[in-house]
Design a protein around this motif. Structure first.
Motif, PDB file in Angstrom:
ATOM      1  N   GLY A 269       0.801  -1.210   0.000  1.00 30.73           N
ATOM      2  CA  GLY A 269       0.000   0.000   0.000  1.00 30.73           C
ATOM      3  C   GLY A 269       0.835   1.260   0.000  1.00 30.73           C
ATOM      4  N   PHE A 270       2.045   1.183   0.567  1.00 32.26           N
ATOM      5  CA  PHE A 270       2.945   2.338   0.572  1.00 32.26           C
ATOM      6  C   PHE A 270       3.612   2.535  -0.795  1.00 32.26           C
ATOM      7  CE2 PHE A 270       2.891   1.519   5.195  1.00 32.26           C
ATOM      8  CZ  PHE A 270       2.639   2.806   5.647  1.00 32.26           C
ATOM      9  N   ARG A 271       3.682   1.468  -1.553  1.00 33.48           N
ATOM     10  CA  ARG A 271       4.373   1.524  -2.844  1.00 33.48           C
ATOM     11  C   ARG A 271       3.477   1.997  -3.979  1.00 33.48           C
ATOM     12  NH1 ARG A 271       5.401  -3.139  -4.763  1.00 33.48           N
ATOM     13  NH2 ARG A 271       6.997  -2.395  -6.189  1.00 33.48           N
ATOM     14  N   GLY A 272       2.204   2.186  -3.692  1.00 36.60           N
ATOM     15  CA  GLY A 272       1.278   2.631  -4.725  1.00 36.60           C
ATOM     16  C   GLY A 272      -0.089   2.048  -4.489  1.00 36.60           C
ATOM     17  N   SER A 273      -1.032   2.396  -5.341  1.00 37.94           N
ATOM     18  CA  SER A 273      -2.406   1.919  -5.184  1.00 37.94           C
ATOM     19  C   SER A 273      -2.482   0.434  -5.524  1.00 37.94           C
ATOM     20  CB  SER A 273      -3.347   2.709  -6.090  1.00 37.94           C
ATOM     21  OG  SER A 273      -3.115   2.390  -7.451  1.00 37.94           O
ATOM     22  N   TYR A 274      -3.473  -0.231  -4.958  1.00 41.01           N
ATOM     23  CA  TYR A 274      -3.659  -1.649  -5.267  1.00 41.01           C
ATOM     24  C   TYR A 274      -4.108  -1.826  -6.718  1.00 41.01           C
ATOM     25  CZ  TYR A 274      -2.970  -2.386  -0.314  1.00 41.01           C
ATOM     26  OH  TYR A 274      -2.416  -2.402   0.941  1.00 41.01           O
ATOM     27  N   ALA A 275      -4.753  -0.801  -7.262  1.00 45.77           N
ATOM     28  CA  ALA A 275      -5.141  -0.856  -8.668  1.00 45.77           C
ATOM     29  C   ALA A 275      -3.913  -0.889  -9.573  1.00 45.77           C
ATOM     30  CB  ALA A 275      -6.025   0.352  -9.012  1.00 45.77           C
ATOM     31  N   SER A 276      -2.916  -0.066  -9.239  1.00 48.74           N
ATOM     32  CA  SER A 276      -1.696  -0.048 -10.055  1.00 48.74           C
ATOM     33  C   SER A 276      -0.927  -1.357  -9.933  1.00 48.74           C
ATOM     34  CB  SER A 276      -0.803   1.125  -9.650  1.00 48.74           C
ATOM     35  OG  SER A 276      -0.326   0.972  -8.319  1.00 48.74           O
ATOM     36  N   HIS A 277      -0.937  -1.945  -8.755  1.00 51.23           N
ATOM     37  CA  HIS A 277      -0.273  -3.240  -8.582  1.00 51.23           C
ATOM     38  C   HIS A 277      -0.949  -4.309  -9.440  1.00 51.23           C
ATOM     39  CE1 HIS A 277       2.298  -1.656  -5.564  1.00 51.23           C
ATOM     40  NE2 HIS A 277       1.392  -1.563  -4.606  1.00 51.23           N
ATOM     41  N   LEU A 278      -2.272  -4.297  -9.440  1.00 55.36           N
ATOM     42  CA  LEU A 278      -3.005  -5.300 -10.221  1.00 55.36           C
ATOM     43  C   LEU A 278      -2.777  -5.122 -11.716  1.00 55.36           C
ATOM     44  CD1 LEU A 278      -6.472  -5.793  -8.460  1.00 55.36           C
ATOM     45  CD2 LEU A 278      -4.579  -7.392  -8.638  1.00 55.36           C
ATOM     46  N   THR A 279      -2.599  -3.882 -12.130  1.00 54.87           N
ATOM     47  CA  THR A 279      -2.352  -3.628 -13.552  1.00 54.87           C
ATOM     48  C   THR A 279      -1.107  -4.368 -14.024  1.00 54.87           C
ATOM     49  OG1 THR A 279      -3.369  -1.431 -13.396  1.00 54.87           O
ATOM     50  CG2 THR A 279      -1.908  -1.837 -15.278  1.00 54.87           C
ATOM     51  N   SER A 280      -0.122  -4.473 -13.130  1.00 55.39           N
ATOM     52  CA  SER A 280       1.114  -5.178 -13.473  1.00 55.39           C
ATOM     53  C   SER A 280       0.882  -6.675 -13.690  1.00 55.39           C
ATOM     54  CB  SER A 280       2.154  -4.981 -12.361  1.00 55.39           C
ATOM     55  OG  SER A 280       2.405  -3.618 -12.130  1.00 55.39           O
ATOM     56  N   TYR A 281      -0.247  -7.165 -13.182  1.00 55.89           N
ATOM     57  CA  TYR A 281      -0.578  -8.588 -13.327  1.00 55.89           C
ATOM     58  C   TYR A 281      -1.825  -8.782 -14.180  1.00 55.89           C
ATOM     59  CZ  TYR A 281       2.756  -9.191  -9.518  1.00 55.89           C
ATOM     60  OH  TYR A 281       3.893  -9.184  -8.752  1.00 55.89           O
ATOM     61  N   ASN A 282      -2.087  -7.804 -15.057  1.00 54.32           N
ATOM     62  CA  ASN A 282      -3.259  -7.853 -15.941  1.00 54.32           C
ATOM     63  C   ASN A 282      -4.561  -8.040 -15.170  1.00 54.32           C
ATOM     64  OD1 ASN A 282      -1.711  -7.610 -18.370  1.00 54.32           O
ATOM     65  ND2 ASN A 282      -1.150  -9.773 -18.170  1.00 54.32           N
ATOM     66  N   GLY A 283      -4.606  -7.446 -13.979  1.00 49.88           N
ATOM     67  CA  GLY A 283      -5.827  -7.495 -13.179  1.00 49.88           C
ATOM     68  C   GLY A 283      -6.036  -8.801 -12.440  1.00 49.88           C
ATOM     69  N   ASP A 284      -5.062  -9.688 -12.464  1.00 54.65           N
ATOM     70  CA  ASP A 284      -5.199 -11.011 -11.829  1.00 54.65           C
ATOM     71  C   ASP A 284      -4.639 -10.961 -10.405  1.00 54.65           C
ATOM     72  OD1 ASP A 284      -5.222 -13.659 -11.048  1.00 54.65           O
ATOM     73  OD2 ASP A 284      -4.478 -14.428 -12.970  1.00 54.65           O
ATOM     74  N   ALA A 285      -5.524 -10.809  -9.412  1.00 53.46           N
ATOM     75  CA  ALA A 285      -5.093 -10.696  -8.012  1.00 53.46           C
ATOM     76  C   ALA A 285      -4.504 -11.996  -7.499  1.00 53.46           C
ATOM     77  CB  ALA A 285      -6.278 -10.281  -7.137  1.00 53.46           C
ATOM     78  N   GLN A 286      -4.961 -13.123  -8.042  1.00 52.30           N
ATOM     79  CA  GLN A 286      -4.406 -14.405  -7.598  1.00 52.30           C
ATOM     80  C   GLN A 286      -2.972 -14.567  -8.091  1.00 52.30           C
ATOM     81  OE1 GLN A 286      -6.964 -17.886  -7.264  1.00 52.30           O
ATOM     82  NE2 GLN A 286      -5.512 -19.063  -8.490  1.00 52.30           N
ATOM     83  N   ALA A 287      -2.719 -14.140  -9.325  1.00 56.24           N
ATOM     84  CA  ALA A 287      -1.350 -14.192  -9.844  1.00 56.24           C
ATOM     85  C   ALA A 287      -0.439 -13.287  -9.029  1.00 56.24           C
ATOM     86  CB  ALA A 287      -1.333 -13.771 -11.312  1.00 56.24           C
ATOM     87  N   MET A 288      -0.956 -12.133  -8.627  1.00 54.43           N
ATOM     88  CA  MET A 288      -0.189 -11.228  -7.777  1.00 54.43           C
ATOM     89  C   MET A 288       0.144 -11.890  -6.448  1.00 54.43           C
ATOM     90  SD  MET A 288      -1.389  -7.494  -6.322  1.00 54.43           S
ATOM     91  CE  MET A 288      -0.617  -6.792  -4.851  1.00 54.43           C
TER      92      MET A 288
END
Length: 454
Positions: A116-135
């Motif tokens: 959460g300190f490194r950026g929004s959770y939306a931006s993190h998910l974008t790095s995984y094509n929206g796949d929260a399980q892959a993240m």
């Protein structure tokens, strides 16, 4: 033998017991157990277990611990004789195995908090094509998981090594109130979310047909969750009660602890399920990953999700630490009482052992399923069953005498408590244990297939 410590205040004991009960069991495990059980149908079964079995069971553990003033092994021997040391050993085993993977999961929550300190959770998910399980699988296993597992166990060891008053009691007096305040704030916020109503309906509107049709799955799941969240069947309440004075009203303390624990578990549901449905997330698809996957997706889709995610995952870390110190105390007290080892050496030694046992969970989630299934479906229920046999059939008079200290003559109420333990509770626990073993065999089959594939 080293001089035994005691709680400085009743508040310290209550908060320590509540802290043990309200950690990952309430915030990580309770939501996915509820989701796997179909929502409100599971909630009804769970609350019934808490009221009808949880309260008599917690009193049974209290009387054993306070009378013996020993760890679970020494306490069971004092009540039932030398043969019961093997049953007491199961409680020590539970503490070792449970904390070994509990620490790894807590490390995952630390990682999600830091994300959460490194950026929004939306931006993190974008790095995984929206796949929260892959993240989740990418950031929760490997060297970083090992490091966070190390950090969490070091914190736990440090607090327990400081002792009952200067370590555990001081820590929980800060952590537990903070956890409650944060959860209340999150629940109020969740109430304001658009779409939260569907989450409340899923969580709070049981269907009788779902309960009767699925009772064979709901019963062991609800039993395991009830014992897990109340820290029953694992020796924690025996250990914590061993530091109590004889003038304490155990029934009053038991009601207080169960009330806080159940309220916090219920409150966690009022946070998680509205957030899921507001974020258009199905809660029954993630299993042990439900919180990580579902809440990450939800925080990515909700305005202010980065700050709210920080608060939520930080809250879970606090709860995890309050529970972890209780589990380590069970094993540490055994080393102190039975082996005469100094507290700091005992806490460090067993802490390192537990840390090593948890390392496989940092490698693959299959080990979490094997560890958690063994504890939840088998050992917790078996441990609770043995305590009921000991109090109800082996030493009922000693148990009643101990319960009445600090309360007074209970008359027929005490006998009703003993008979509730002797017959209906033991029957329910035997059925739950059988169903849990059957369920765990499926976990072992999956593990065998994993081994053959690797």
């Amino acid at each position: 033998m080293a001089q035994r410590e005691s709680w400085a205040t009743r508040t310290g004991f209550i908060l320590a017991a509540v802290g043990s009960a309200v950690g990952l069991g309430n915030i990580w495990r309770f939501p996915f157990a509820t989701a796997d059980g179909g929502g409100a149908a599971f909630l009804v079964m769970y609350l019934a277990f808490i009221a009808l079995i949880g309260f008599p069971a917690i009193l049974a553990e209290f009387v054993i611990g306070r009378k013996a003033e020993r760890n679970p092994v020494g306490a069971l021997v004092a009540y039932g004789g030398n043969a019961w040391k093997y049953v007491g050993g199961i409680f020590v085993l539970i503490g070792v195995v449970l904390l070994s993977y509990y620490s790894v999961i807590a490390g995952w929550f630390i990682r999600y908090f830091l994300e959460g300190f490194r950026g929004s959770y939306a931006s993190h998910l974008t790095s995984y094509n929206g796949d929260a399980q892959a993240m989740f699988f990418d950031i929760s296993f490997g060297m970083e998981s090992v490091i966070l597992h190390t950090v969490f166990m070091a914190l736990t060891i440090g607090i327990v090594a400081l002792g009952i008053r200067q370590g555990i009691e001081l820590a929980v007096k800060v952590m537990v109130p903070a956890l409650i305040v944060l959860l209340v704030g999150l629940a109020v916020w969740a109430f304001t979310l658009e779409g939260a109503g569907a989450g409340y309906s899923y969580y709070l509107s049981p269907e009788v047909g779902a309960i009767t049709a699925n009772w064979t799955e709901l019963l062991p799941a609800a039993a395991g969750q009830a014992f897990f969240t109340l820290s029953l069947g694992m020796g924690v309440m025996i250990t914590y009660a061993s530091y109590l004075r004889e003038d304490r009203n155990l029934a009053k303390d038991g009601v207080t602890i169960i009330g806080f624990d159940t309220g916090i578990a219920f409150l966690a549901g009022l946070v998680v399920f509205p957030v899921f449905f507001a974020g258009d997330i199905q809660p029954d698809e993630g299993g042990p990953l439900t919180i990580f996957v579902g809440m990450t997706e939800a925080f990515a889709n909700i305005t202010g999700g980065q700050i709210l995610g920080l608060v939520f995952f930080g809250t879970v870390v606090i709860g995890a630490l309050s529970s972890a110190i209780s589990l380590l105390e069970v094993v540490t007290s055994y080393a102190i009482d039975e082996k005469g080892i100094e507290r700091w050496k005992a806490a460090t030694g067993v802490g390192v052992l537990i840390y090593l046992i948890g390392l496989p969970v940092t490698y693959d989630i299959i080990f979490l399923e094997v560890y958690d299934g063994f504890i939840d479906a088998v050992l917790l229920v078996f441990g609770a069953l043995m305590v009921m046999v000991l109090v109800g059939w082996v030493a009922p008079k000693a148990a009643v005498d101990e319960l009445e200290k600090g309360i007074g003559d209970l008359g027929t109420t005490a006998q009703a408590w003993v008979w509730a333990i002797r017959v209906p509770i033991i029957i329910v626990l035997v059925v739950s244990l059988y169903l849990g073993i059957v369920e765990y065999l499926d976990v072992l089959e999956a593990f065998s297939e994993w081994l053959s594939g690797n």
